[in-house]
Design an enzyme around this catalytic site. Sequence first.
Site, mmCIF file in Angstrom:
data_model
loop_
_atom_site.group_PDB
_atom_site.id
_atom_site.type_symbol
_atom_site.label_atom_id
_atom_site.label_comp_id
_atom_site.label_asym_id
_atom_site.label_seq_id
_atom_site.Cartn_x
_atom_site.Cartn_y
_atom_site.Cartn_z
ATOM 1 N N GLY A 35 0.811 -1.215 0.000
ATOM 2 C CA GLY A 35 0.000 0.000 0.000
ATOM 3 C C GLY A 35 0.838 1.255 0.000
ATOM 4 O O GLY A 35 0.410 2.292 0.508
ATOM 5 N N ASN A 37 1.515 3.291 -2.282
ATOM 6 C CA ASN A 37 1.176 4.281 -3.300
ATOM 7 C C ASN A 37 0.283 5.402 -2.776
ATOM 8 O O ASN A 37 -0.005 6.351 -3.512
ATOM 9 C CB ASN A 37 0.468 3.609 -4.475
ATOM 10 N N GLY A 39 -1.605 7.492 1.037
ATOM 11 C CA GLY A 39 -1.797 7.609 2.475
ATOM 12 C C GLY A 39 -0.515 7.480 3.271
ATOM 13 O O GLY A 39 0.559 7.933 2.854
ATOM 14 N N ILE A 40 -0.627 6.868 4.434
ATOM 15 C CA ILE A 40 0.526 6.698 5.322
ATOM 16 C C ILE A 40 1.617 5.886 4.631
ATOM 17 O O ILE A 40 2.807 6.177 4.752
ATOM 18 C CB ILE A 40 0.093 6.048 6.638
ATOM 19 N N GLY A 41 1.215 4.850 3.892
ATOM 20 C CA GLY A 41 2.203 4.008 3.219
ATOM 21 C C GLY A 41 3.071 4.795 2.255
ATOM 22 O O GLY A 41 4.271 4.523 2.122
ATOM 23 N N TYR A 189 -13.740 -3.824 11.200
ATOM 24 C CA TYR A 189 -12.448 -3.202 10.883
ATOM 25 C C TYR A 189 -11.505 -3.283 12.084
ATOM 26 O O TYR A 189 -10.343 -3.680 11.944
ATOM 27 C CB TYR A 189 -12.640 -1.748 10.468
#
Length: 324
Positions: A35, A37, A39-41, A189
Amino acid sequence: MPSAAPTGSPTESPTERWDVHSLPRAGGKTFLVTGGNAGIGYFVAEQLAGTGATVVLGSRDPGRADAAVASIRSRVPGARVRHIRLDLADLSSLEASAEALGLDRLDAVVHNAGVKFDQPPRRETGDGHEAMFGINHLGHFALTHWLAPLLTAAPEGRVITTGSFAAMSERLDLDDLESTRDYEPERTYGRSKLAQMLFGFELDRRLKAVGSTVRSVVTHPGGALDSLTPSRPPLHVRTPGERLRGLPAGILVQGKDAAAWPAVRAVLDPSISGGELWTPRHFALRGTPRRRPVRGHLADAEVAAHLWSASHDLTGLEPRFGPA
């Protein structure tokens, strides 16, 4: 986070020094960020690229991955960054993703990718697993299986598993891990993120039991808002108005660039040991990273072992490590 130790507790040396803006060099190492690409990643990948390491983004969307690679290269001169296709919802594809790395060794993987659905109905992956549990937990569990030889080949490979504050108030239902009877999006979640964290701690126990040099570390990013996150067009654009509206929230939470710090430190800091939990400093919601005690349901080895066994049954795979 009720179990968090107060600032200045014995969990951290008062003489410890770690500058989030001056990271140690890591030339010659290779890191995979799932991930990476967005947000946080994305910020984990951007910050790691600044150390001279090779950073591989794992992404389902080649277009967004290309944009992220271009953004990192525009901000990190000489960045060694590329991407591979990675779809955690498709367990049968993960062996090919690991092979696409084209590596003899992998120094760290940051299990960052995840999904969150705010509204019903309950969704499933193509493999028939509840989507949040299937992608957030089972996908990373299976990916670790395929990455195990590469991580073992590194001098001190690391598996960094990203949890969430949402996991702190949840408990797993071992008889209904995929929420077939009791689906509520927020709870499901939170349980998927709890499963990830329990996996990280159980992996540490198993690594130590076989004398592996690989370390398993669990992090969570705290609270992160887009309005406090610096722009990275075209991936994320923050307007001046959004920035002003978000400033009051900065008392309690932070941007996604700062939320990346615990994972980045878990990858790079040689003093970090397996089985540790790293979070933001202030109320586990914002600030520089610090180690927290692992207590309560996060430390429940019996539940974690049951989850591991169930994950093995559901995926047909099991991460196995031995001495380097």
